[in-house]
Every structure is written in structure tokens, then in C-alpha cells.
Design a protein around this motif. Structure first.
Motif, PDB file in Angstrom:
ATOM      1  N   TYR A  35      -2.734  -0.668 -14.273  1.00 36.41           N
ATOM      2  CA  TYR A  35      -1.596  -1.581 -14.193  1.00 36.41           C
ATOM      3  C   TYR A  35      -1.819  -2.883 -14.946  1.00 36.41           C
ATOM      4  O   TYR A  35      -0.954  -3.744 -14.945  1.00 36.41           O
ATOM      5  CB  TYR A  35      -1.258  -1.879 -12.725  1.00 36.41           C
ATOM      6  CG  TYR A  35      -0.457  -0.770 -12.114  1.00 36.41           C
ATOM      7  CD1 TYR A  35       0.927  -0.747 -12.224  1.00 36.41           C
ATOM      8  CD2 TYR A  35      -1.074   0.284 -11.450  1.00 36.41           C
ATOM      9  CE1 TYR A  35       1.670   0.280 -11.678  1.00 36.41           C
ATOM     10  CE2 TYR A  35      -0.335   1.319 -10.910  1.00 36.41           C
ATOM     11  CZ  TYR A  35       1.032   1.307 -11.030  1.00 36.41           C
ATOM     12  OH  TYR A  35       1.765   2.334 -10.502  1.00 36.41           O
ATOM     13  N   ALA A  43       0.874 -10.775  -9.308  1.00 36.22           N
ATOM     14  CA  ALA A  43       1.339 -10.382  -7.976  1.00 36.22           C
ATOM     15  C   ALA A  43       2.105  -9.055  -8.028  1.00 36.22           C
ATOM     16  O   ALA A  43       1.975  -8.229  -7.126  1.00 36.22           O
ATOM     17  CB  ALA A  43       2.203 -11.475  -7.367  1.00 36.22           C
ATOM     18  N   ASN A  44       2.884  -8.853  -9.081  1.00 38.90           N
ATOM     19  CA  ASN A  44       3.636  -7.592  -9.217  1.00 38.90           C
ATOM     20  C   ASN A  44       2.695  -6.421  -9.457  1.00 38.90           C
ATOM     21  O   ASN A  44       2.897  -5.327  -8.908  1.00 38.90           O
ATOM     22  CB  ASN A  44       4.633  -7.685 -10.365  1.00 38.90           C
ATOM     23  CG  ASN A  44       5.775  -8.631 -10.080  1.00 38.90           C
ATOM     24  OD1 ASN A  44       5.752  -9.384  -9.117  1.00 38.90           O
ATOM     25  ND2 ASN A  44       6.764  -8.628 -10.933  1.00 38.90           N
ATOM     26  N   LYS A  45       1.674  -6.645 -10.286  1.00 39.04           N
ATOM     27  CA  LYS A  45       0.704  -5.577 -10.557  1.00 39.04           C
ATOM     28  C   LYS A  45      -0.063  -5.228  -9.279  1.00 39.04           C
ATOM     29  O   LYS A  45      -0.250  -4.050  -8.963  1.00 39.04           O
ATOM     30  CB  LYS A  45      -0.254  -6.003 -11.664  1.00 39.04           C
ATOM     31  CG  LYS A  45       0.438  -6.139 -13.023  1.00 39.04           C
ATOM     32  CD  LYS A  45      -0.538  -6.510 -14.114  1.00 39.04           C
ATOM     33  CE  LYS A  45      -0.708  -7.999 -14.191  1.00 39.04           C
ATOM     34  NZ  LYS A  45      -1.422  -8.457 -15.400  1.00 39.04           N
ATOM     35  N   LYS A  46      -0.465  -6.255  -8.531  1.00 36.88           N
ATOM     36  CA  LYS A  46      -1.189  -6.016  -7.279  1.00 36.88           C
ATOM     37  C   LYS A  46      -0.302  -5.272  -6.285  1.00 36.88           C
ATOM     38  O   LYS A  46      -0.751  -4.339  -5.618  1.00 36.88           O
ATOM     39  CB  LYS A  46      -1.676  -7.329  -6.676  1.00 36.88           C
ATOM     40  CG  LYS A  46      -2.493  -7.139  -5.409  1.00 36.88           C
ATOM     41  CD  LYS A  46      -3.060  -8.446  -4.896  1.00 36.88           C
ATOM     42  CE  LYS A  46      -3.893  -8.208  -3.652  1.00 36.88           C
ATOM     43  NZ  LYS A  46      -4.492  -9.453  -3.145  1.00 36.88           N
ATOM     44  N   GLN A  47       0.967  -5.648  -6.206  1.00 37.96           N
ATOM     45  CA  GLN A  47       1.899  -4.975  -5.289  1.00 37.96           C
ATOM     46  C   GLN A  47       2.033  -3.494  -5.649  1.00 37.96           C
ATOM     47  O   GLN A  47       2.093  -2.635  -4.769  1.00 37.96           O
ATOM     48  CB  GLN A  47       3.257  -5.663  -5.318  1.00 37.96           C
ATOM     49  CG  GLN A  47       4.247  -5.060  -4.347  1.00 37.96           C
ATOM     50  CD  GLN A  47       5.587  -5.791  -4.376  1.00 37.96           C
ATOM     51  OE1 GLN A  47       5.777  -6.762  -5.105  1.00 37.96           O
ATOM     52  NE2 GLN A  47       6.518  -5.324  -3.571  1.00 37.96           N
ATOM     53  N   SER A  48       2.062  -3.188  -6.945  1.00 39.64           N
ATOM     54  CA  SER A  48       2.166  -1.786  -7.383  1.00 39.64           C
ATOM     55  C   SER A  48       0.939  -1.002  -6.963  1.00 39.64           C
ATOM     56  O   SER A  48       1.040   0.126  -6.461  1.00 39.64           O
ATOM     57  CB  SER A  48       2.334  -1.717  -8.903  1.00 39.64           C
ATOM     58  OG  SER A  48       3.551  -2.289  -9.287  1.00 39.64           O
ATOM     59  N   MET A  50      -1.125  -1.764  -4.491  1.00 37.54           N
ATOM     60  CA  MET A  50      -1.126  -1.675  -3.028  1.00 37.54           C
ATOM     61  C   MET A  50      -0.132  -0.617  -2.545  1.00 37.54           C
ATOM     62  O   MET A  50      -0.404   0.086  -1.569  1.00 37.54           O
ATOM     63  CB  MET A  50      -0.815  -3.040  -2.405  1.00 37.54           C
ATOM     64  CG  MET A  50      -1.915  -4.076  -2.586  1.00 37.54           C
ATOM     65  SD  MET A  50      -3.477  -3.641  -1.797  1.00 37.54           S
ATOM     66  CE  MET A  50      -3.028  -3.697  -0.066  1.00 37.54           C
ATOM     67  N   SER A  51       1.002  -0.480  -3.212  1.00 39.33           N
ATOM     68  CA  SER A  51       1.977   0.552  -2.836  1.00 39.33           C
ATOM     69  C   SER A  51       1.381   1.947  -2.973  1.00 39.33           C
ATOM     70  O   SER A  51       1.561   2.802  -2.101  1.00 39.33           O
ATOM     71  CB  SER A  51       3.236   0.446  -3.695  1.00 39.33           C
ATOM     72  OG  SER A  51       3.921  -0.736  -3.413  1.00 39.33           O
ATOM     73  N   LYS A  54      -1.035   2.518  -0.149  1.00 40.98           N
ATOM     74  CA  LYS A  54      -0.329   2.828   1.101  1.00 40.98           C
ATOM     75  C   LYS A  54       0.118   4.286   1.122  1.00 40.98           C
ATOM     76  O   LYS A  54       0.015   4.960   2.148  1.00 40.98           O
ATOM     77  CB  LYS A  54       0.870   1.896   1.280  1.00 40.98           C
ATOM     78  CG  LYS A  54       0.484   0.474   1.612  1.00 40.98           C
ATOM     79  CD  LYS A  54       1.694  -0.431   1.664  1.00 40.98           C
ATOM     80  CE  LYS A  54       1.268  -1.872   1.832  1.00 40.98           C
ATOM     81  NZ  LYS A  54       2.392  -2.805   1.759  1.00 40.98           N
ATOM     82  N   SER A  78      -6.977  -4.962  -0.766  1.00 40.52           N
ATOM     83  CA  SER A  78      -6.465  -6.223  -1.296  1.00 40.52           C
ATOM     84  C   SER A  78      -7.609  -7.121  -1.763  1.00 40.52           C
ATOM     85  O   SER A  78      -7.561  -7.678  -2.874  1.00 40.52           O
ATOM     86  CB  SER A  78      -5.633  -6.934  -0.224  1.00 40.52           C
ATOM     87  OG  SER A  78      -5.150  -8.172  -0.713  1.00 40.52           O
TER      88      SER A  78
END
Length: 115
Positions: A35, A43-48, A50-51, A54, A78
Motif C-alpha cells: 500500500y 492514515a488512509n494506507k494504514k486503514q486499508s 488494518m481492514s 480485520k 497497528s
């Protein structure tokens, strides 16, 4: 007597947990590198990432008998993402976009034209 067995069982469980978590570092690193695109907010890359983690947790719980709390895995993931990104930035392997449309390499401070 039970207390000795109980303590031994707790030690074994702790070692197994550490081994499972440490085994996640390389796959997390691979996701972070997948990513890594200059210009996208971190933050967007980290959210991707983390998704995806999950999704893996939900899938793993259904397919395997994983006995680790989700919040423990997510907190570890994280913190691992942050540490991996910090290390890659320090080594100069990740480039950062600036507001002027150029990219800079943190380790060298060099700047190139917009990507």
C-alpha cells in the motif's frame, strides 16, 4: 501442586501468543509495502492494511481455533505498522509527497519532480 501447573500453562500460553504475534510481522510488512504509494495519506494506507487484517481475523477465527482477543491482534498490528513505516522512513525507502507536488526522500533530503 495445581499452582505450579497453572503457572506453567500460563507461561506456555504466553510463549504461544508471542510466537503467533511475531509471525504476523512479515505479512504485515508485506501489506504495508503493497500500500506504499507516495501522495496517498498515511492514515488512509494504514486503514486499508488494518481492514485486511480485520478480514483475516474473521476468516481465521472461522477456519482455525485462534484463541487470541481481536483487540490484542489489532493493537499489535497497528503498532507494528507504525514501527515498520518508521523504519522504512528512516532508511529512506518510502518517499513523501509535499504540497508542491514533489517527493522527498527523508534519509537523503533529496527532492524530485512530481510523480
Amino acid at each position: 501442586m495445581f499452582s505450579i501447573f497453572s503457572k506453567a500453562a500460563n507461561i506456555v500460553k504466553s510463549l504461544v501468543t508471542m510466537r503467533l504475534l511475531l509471525g504476523l510481522i512479515e505479512p504485515i510488512r508485506d501489506l504495508v509495502k503493497t500500500y506504499e504509494t507516495p501522495g496517498l495519506p498515511g492514515a488512509n494506507k494504514k486503514q486499508s492494511v488494518m481492514s485486511l487484517i480485520k478480514i483475516a481475523i474473521v476468516t481465521g477465527e472461522g477456519a482455525f481455533n485462534i484463541d487470541l482477543p481481536d483487540d490484542l491482534i489489532l493493537r499489535f498490528a497497528s503498532d507494528s505498522i507504525d514501527a515498520i513505516v518508521d523504519a522504512e522512513n528512516l532508511a529512506g525507502r518510502f518517499k513523501h509527497s509535499t504540497t508542491s507536488g514533489t517527493t522527498s526522500t527523508p534519509a537523503t533530503g533529496t527532492t524530485t519532480g512530481a510523480n
